[in-house]
Scaffold this motif. Structure first.
Motif, PDB file in Angstrom:
ATOM      1  N   ASN A  72       0.579  -1.173   0.256  1.00  0.00           N
ATOM      2  CA  ASN A  72       0.334   0.118  -0.175  1.00  0.00           C
ATOM      3  C   ASN A  72       1.167   1.273   0.022  1.00  0.00           C
ATOM      4  O   ASN A  72       1.528   1.796   1.320  1.00  0.00           O
ATOM      5  CB  ASN A  72      -0.878  -0.223   1.193  1.00  0.00           C
ATOM      6  N   PHE A  73       0.730   1.964  -1.027  1.00  0.00           N
ATOM      7  CA  PHE A  73       0.300   3.755  -0.779  1.00  0.00           C
ATOM      8  C   PHE A  73       0.502   4.774  -0.822  1.00  0.00           C
ATOM      9  O   PHE A  73       0.494   5.816  -0.063  1.00  0.00           O
ATOM     10  CB  PHE A  73       2.211   3.744  -2.784  1.00  0.00           C
ATOM     11  N   SER A  74      -1.089   4.343  -0.429  1.00  0.00           N
ATOM     12  CA  SER A  74      -1.981   5.557  -0.191  1.00  0.00           C
ATOM     13  C   SER A  74      -1.948   5.675   1.397  1.00  0.00           C
ATOM     14  O   SER A  74      -1.251   5.232   2.257  1.00  0.00           O
ATOM     15  CB  SER A  74      -3.069   4.623  -0.416  1.00  0.00           C
ATOM     16  N   PRO A  75      -1.877   7.251   1.626  1.00  0.00           N
ATOM     17  CA  PRO A  75      -1.184   7.860   2.683  1.00  0.00           C
ATOM     18  C   PRO A  75      -1.992   7.397   3.785  1.00  0.00           C
ATOM     19  O   PRO A  75      -2.538   8.260   4.096  1.00  0.00           O
ATOM     20  CB  PRO A  75      -0.909   8.869   2.422  1.00  0.00           C
ATOM     21  N   ILE A  76      -2.607   6.300   3.972  1.00  0.00           N
ATOM     22  CA  ILE A  76      -3.878   5.770   4.820  1.00  0.00           C
ATOM     23  C   ILE A  76      -3.829   4.142   5.638  1.00  0.00           C
ATOM     24  O   ILE A  76      -3.479   3.610   4.876  1.00  0.00           O
ATOM     25  CB  ILE A  76      -5.700   5.889   4.468  1.00  0.00           C
ATOM     26  N   ASP A  77      -4.615   4.067   7.441  1.00  0.00           N
ATOM     27  CA  ASP A  77      -4.226   2.655   7.114  1.00  0.00           C
ATOM     28  C   ASP A  77      -5.315   1.720   7.156  1.00  0.00           C
ATOM     29  O   ASP A  77      -6.508   2.306   7.715  1.00  0.00           O
ATOM     30  CB  ASP A  77      -4.040   3.121   8.690  1.00  0.00           C
ATOM     31  N   LEU A  78      -5.015   1.597   6.647  1.00  0.00           N
ATOM     32  CA  LEU A  78      -6.081   0.104   5.892  1.00  0.00           C
ATOM     33  C   LEU A  78      -6.088  -0.402   6.674  1.00  0.00           C
ATOM     34  O   LEU A  78      -5.618  -1.248   7.608  1.00  0.00           O
ATOM     35  CB  LEU A  78      -5.327  -0.295   5.033  1.00  0.00           C
ATOM     36  N   ASP A  79      -7.400  -0.686   6.590  1.00  0.00           N
ATOM     37  CA  ASP A  79      -8.371  -2.160   7.685  1.00  0.00           C
ATOM     38  C   ASP A  79      -7.986  -3.565   6.640  1.00  0.00           C
ATOM     39  O   ASP A  79      -8.953  -3.630   5.761  1.00  0.00           O
ATOM     40  CB  ASP A  79      -9.579  -1.552   8.062  1.00  0.00           C
ATOM     41  N   VAL A  80      -7.462  -4.480   7.775  1.00  0.00           N
ATOM     42  CA  VAL A  80      -7.698  -5.070   5.964  1.00  0.00           C
ATOM     43  C   VAL A  80      -7.608  -6.939   7.617  1.00  0.00           C
ATOM     44  O   VAL A  80      -7.497  -6.913   8.541  1.00  0.00           O
ATOM     45  CB  VAL A  80      -6.651  -5.831   5.149  1.00  0.00           C
ATOM     46  N   PRO A  81      -8.364  -7.782   6.832  1.00  0.00           N
ATOM     47  CA  PRO A  81      -8.222  -9.403   8.054  1.00  0.00           C
ATOM     48  C   PRO A  81      -7.024  -9.824   8.228  1.00  0.00           C
ATOM     49  O   PRO A  81      -5.598  -9.512   7.710  1.00  0.00           O
ATOM     50  CB  PRO A  81      -8.968 -10.367   7.176  1.00  0.00           C
ATOM     51  N   ASP A  82      -6.706 -10.146   9.605  1.00  0.00           N
ATOM     52  CA  ASP A  82      -5.866 -11.387   9.965  1.00  0.00           C
ATOM     53  C   ASP A  82      -5.419 -12.022   8.959  1.00  0.00           C
ATOM     54  O   ASP A  82      -4.137 -12.285   9.016  1.00  0.00           O
ATOM     55  CB  ASP A  82      -6.222 -12.088  11.038  1.00  0.00           C
ATOM     56  N   ASP A  83      -5.649 -12.270   7.437  1.00  0.00           N
ATOM     57  CA  ASP A  83      -5.311 -12.941   7.431  1.00  0.00           C
ATOM     58  C   ASP A  83      -4.807 -12.966   5.748  1.00  0.00           C
ATOM     59  O   ASP A  83      -4.093 -13.347   4.722  1.00  0.00           O
ATOM     60  CB  ASP A  83      -5.457 -15.248   6.442  1.00  0.00           C
ATOM     61  N   VAL A  84      -4.125 -11.136   5.876  1.00  0.00           N
ATOM     62  CA  VAL A  84      -4.039 -10.336   4.528  1.00  0.00           C
ATOM     63  C   VAL A  84      -3.165  -9.574   5.010  1.00  0.00           C
ATOM     64  O   VAL A  84      -2.990  -8.802   5.789  1.00  0.00           O
ATOM     65  CB  VAL A  84      -5.788  -9.639   4.151  1.00  0.00           C
ATOM     66  N   ILE A  85      -1.840  -9.660   4.542  1.00  0.00           N
ATOM     67  CA  ILE A  85      -0.430  -9.204   4.644  1.00  0.00           C
ATOM     68  C   ILE A  85      -0.689  -7.981   3.967  1.00  0.00           C
ATOM     69  O   ILE A  85      -0.775  -7.503   2.831  1.00  0.00           O
ATOM     70  CB  ILE A  85       0.860 -10.227   4.256  1.00  0.00           C
ATOM     71  N   GLU A  89       1.857  -4.243   3.706  1.00  0.00           N
ATOM     72  CA  GLU A  89       2.603  -3.313   3.530  1.00  0.00           C
ATOM     73  C   GLU A  89       2.738  -2.397   3.482  1.00  0.00           C
ATOM     74  O   GLU A  89       2.572  -2.041   1.588  1.00  0.00           O
ATOM     75  CB  GLU A  89       4.118  -4.426   2.782  1.00  0.00           C
ATOM     76  N   ASN A  90       2.641  -0.896   4.045  1.00  0.00           N
ATOM     77  CA  ASN A  90       2.534   0.385   3.705  1.00  0.00           C
ATOM     78  C   ASN A  90       4.126   0.666   3.283  1.00  0.00           C
ATOM     79  O   ASN A  90       4.962   0.351   4.317  1.00  0.00           O
ATOM     80  CB  ASN A  90       1.786   1.589   5.121  1.00  0.00           C
ATOM     81  N   VAL A  91       3.761   1.532   2.685  1.00  0.00           N
ATOM     82  CA  VAL A  91       5.402   1.986   2.151  1.00  0.00           C
ATOM     83  C   VAL A  91       5.255   3.692   2.199  1.00  0.00           C
ATOM     84  O   VAL A  91       3.953   4.550   1.132  1.00  0.00           O
ATOM     85  CB  VAL A  91       5.799   1.731   0.675  1.00  0.00           C
ATOM     86  N   HIS A  92       5.985   5.054   2.991  1.00  0.00           N
ATOM     87  CA  HIS A  92       5.456   5.797   3.229  1.00  0.00           C
ATOM     88  C   HIS A  92       7.097   5.988   2.779  1.00  0.00           C
ATOM     89  O   HIS A  92       8.117   6.760   3.601  1.00  0.00           O
ATOM     90  CB  HIS A  92       5.462   6.712   4.155  1.00  0.00           C
ATOM     91  N   LEU A  93       7.084   7.005   1.539  1.00  0.00           N
ATOM     92  CA  LEU A  93       8.698   7.493   0.948  1.00  0.00           C
ATOM     93  C   LEU A  93       8.687   8.925   2.057  1.00  0.00           C
ATOM     94  O   LEU A  93       9.595   9.160   2.205  1.00  0.00           O
ATOM     95  CB  LEU A  93       8.177   7.787  -1.156  1.00  0.00           C
ATOM     96  N   SER A  94       7.279   9.678   1.672  1.00  0.00           N
ATOM     97  CA  SER A  94       7.322  10.622   2.698  1.00  0.00           C
ATOM     98  C   SER A  94       8.192  10.343   4.468  1.00  0.00           C
ATOM     99  O   SER A  94       9.328  11.285   5.048  1.00  0.00           O
ATOM    100  CB  SER A  94       6.279  11.810   2.999  1.00  0.00           C
ATOM    101  N   ASP A  95       7.883   9.426   4.685  1.00  0.00           N
ATOM    102  CA  ASP A  95       8.652   9.362   6.369  1.00  0.00           C
ATOM    103  C   ASP A  95      10.032   9.831   6.398  1.00  0.00           C
ATOM    104  O   ASP A  95      10.834  10.063   7.086  1.00  0.00           O
ATOM    105  CB  ASP A  95       8.146   7.875   6.800  1.00  0.00           C
ATOM    106  N   SER A  96      10.844   8.922   5.098  1.00  0.00           N
ATOM    107  CA  SER A  96      12.302   8.540   4.745  1.00  0.00           C
ATOM    108  C   SER A  96      12.873  10.099   4.440  1.00  0.00           C
ATOM    109  O   SER A  96      13.305  10.823   5.265  1.00  0.00           O
ATOM    110  CB  SER A  96      12.514   8.033   3.369  1.00  0.00           C
ATOM    111  N   LEU A  97      11.770  11.058   4.053  1.00  0.00           N
ATOM    112  CA  LEU A  97      12.075  12.334   3.727  1.00  0.00           C
ATOM    113  C   LEU A  97      12.232  13.253   4.636  1.00  0.00           C
ATOM    114  O   LEU A  97      13.186  14.099   4.911  1.00  0.00           O
ATOM    115  CB  LEU A  97      11.581  13.081   2.896  1.00  0.00           C
ATOM    116  N   LEU A  98      11.105  13.226   5.458  1.00  0.00           N
ATOM    117  CA  LEU A  98      11.299  13.757   7.023  1.00  0.00           C
ATOM    118  C   LEU A  98      12.495  13.570   7.946  1.00  0.00           C
ATOM    119  O   LEU A  98      13.304  14.146   8.561  1.00  0.00           O
ATOM    120  CB  LEU A  98       9.965  13.272   7.459  1.00  0.00           C
TER     121      LEU A  98
END
Ligand code: NAI
Length: 219
Positions: free
Chosen positions: A176-189, A191-200
């Motif tokens: 997931n690249f969208s800047p949002i905390d997604l809600d998914v079931p337990d059996d789904v993996i 992985e969030n990517v936030h390039l901006s966290d690295s820039l900050l």
């Protein structure tokens, strides 16, 4: 809640770096490396490396160090890079297109099978021979193709609805690249990517000296 890993996340996050580093050593024809040398080069303590690898069984021998090729192959297997994965991209905007154009993922075994968008002007356009399809065709496509990973590159307002659709259609891993905390079931993996966290983090470090100096002067 996304699926919880068994091994702690900080350990898992270090593995790709070990793998990348060992690949470089292999390219330079290095056959063996002591744990001290490896740790110095990687900026991690030797015991940290040992502890990390012990999660997967012991590697290396006292006094011998690591056999580079063996450890590289083991990490390849641990990271699941001895298999291939089918991926799709949702959202063929700036980011989606950049990811679609990045051929290196294919080299590591992540094969792009489909690109979807909501914008009719993009339908039929091709990126590296893969046609951008109407996102309305997503469920039909997923019922006919076994897809392992969905790469989400759409505006955040549409992301949860899209994640729900993907999960309902059987997708078990979302990059997931969208800047949002997604809600998914337990059996789904997820992985969030936030390039901006690295820039900050970078901008913080540019300012850290001044920031802490001011703090001292304020006292
Ligand atoms: P963009 O506006 O260039 O592209 C978004 C694309 O998604 C458009 O083509 C649009 O038609 C499509 N779209 C919108 N809703 C859709 C839906 N329901 N189904 C399928 N396609 C849909 O935006 P850009 O710059 O590519 O960014 C995409 C997303 O990635 C944004 O959420 C942005 O915030 C995020 N982003 C995240 C980064 C990160 O490091 N995590 C870095 C850059 C962008």
């Amino acid at each position: 809640m996304t699926k919880k890993p068994i091994v702690p996340m900080p350990v898992i996050r270090r593995l790709p770096r070990y793998h990348r580093y060992l690949e470089e050593l292999l390219k330079n024809d290095v056959k063996r490396i002591s744990s001290r040398e490896l740790s110095e080069k990687m900026g991690v303590t030797a015991s940290q490396i040992r502890q990390d690898l012990n999660n997967y069984g012991g590697f290396g021998q006292q006094g011998y160090g690591y056999n580079v090729e063996e450890l590289y192959n083991t990490l390849t297997r641990i990271l699941g890079l001895d298999k291939t994965y089918s991926t799709i991209i949702i959202g063929a905007g700036n980011l989606g297109q950049a990811i679609a154009n990045y051929t290196n993922f294919e080299r590591t075994g992540f094969n792009l099978k489909g690109i979807f968008d909501i914008n009719p002007r993009l339908f039929g356009l091709k990126i590296r021979d893969i046609e951008i399809m109407d996102v309305e065709l997503l469920e039909d496509f997923l019922s006919k193709n076994k897809i392992d990973i969905a790469i989400l590159c759409i505006p955040k307002d549409n992301s949860q609805i899209m994640a729900d659709r993907l999960v309902k259609a059987g997708i078990k891993a979302i990059w997931n690249f969208s800047p949002i905390d997604l809600d998914v079931p337990d059996d789904v993996i997820l992985e969030n990517v936030h390039l901006s966290d690295s820039l900050l983090t970078l901008s913080y470090r540019l300012n850290e000296d001044k920031l802490l100096k001011n703090k001292v002067e304020e006292k």
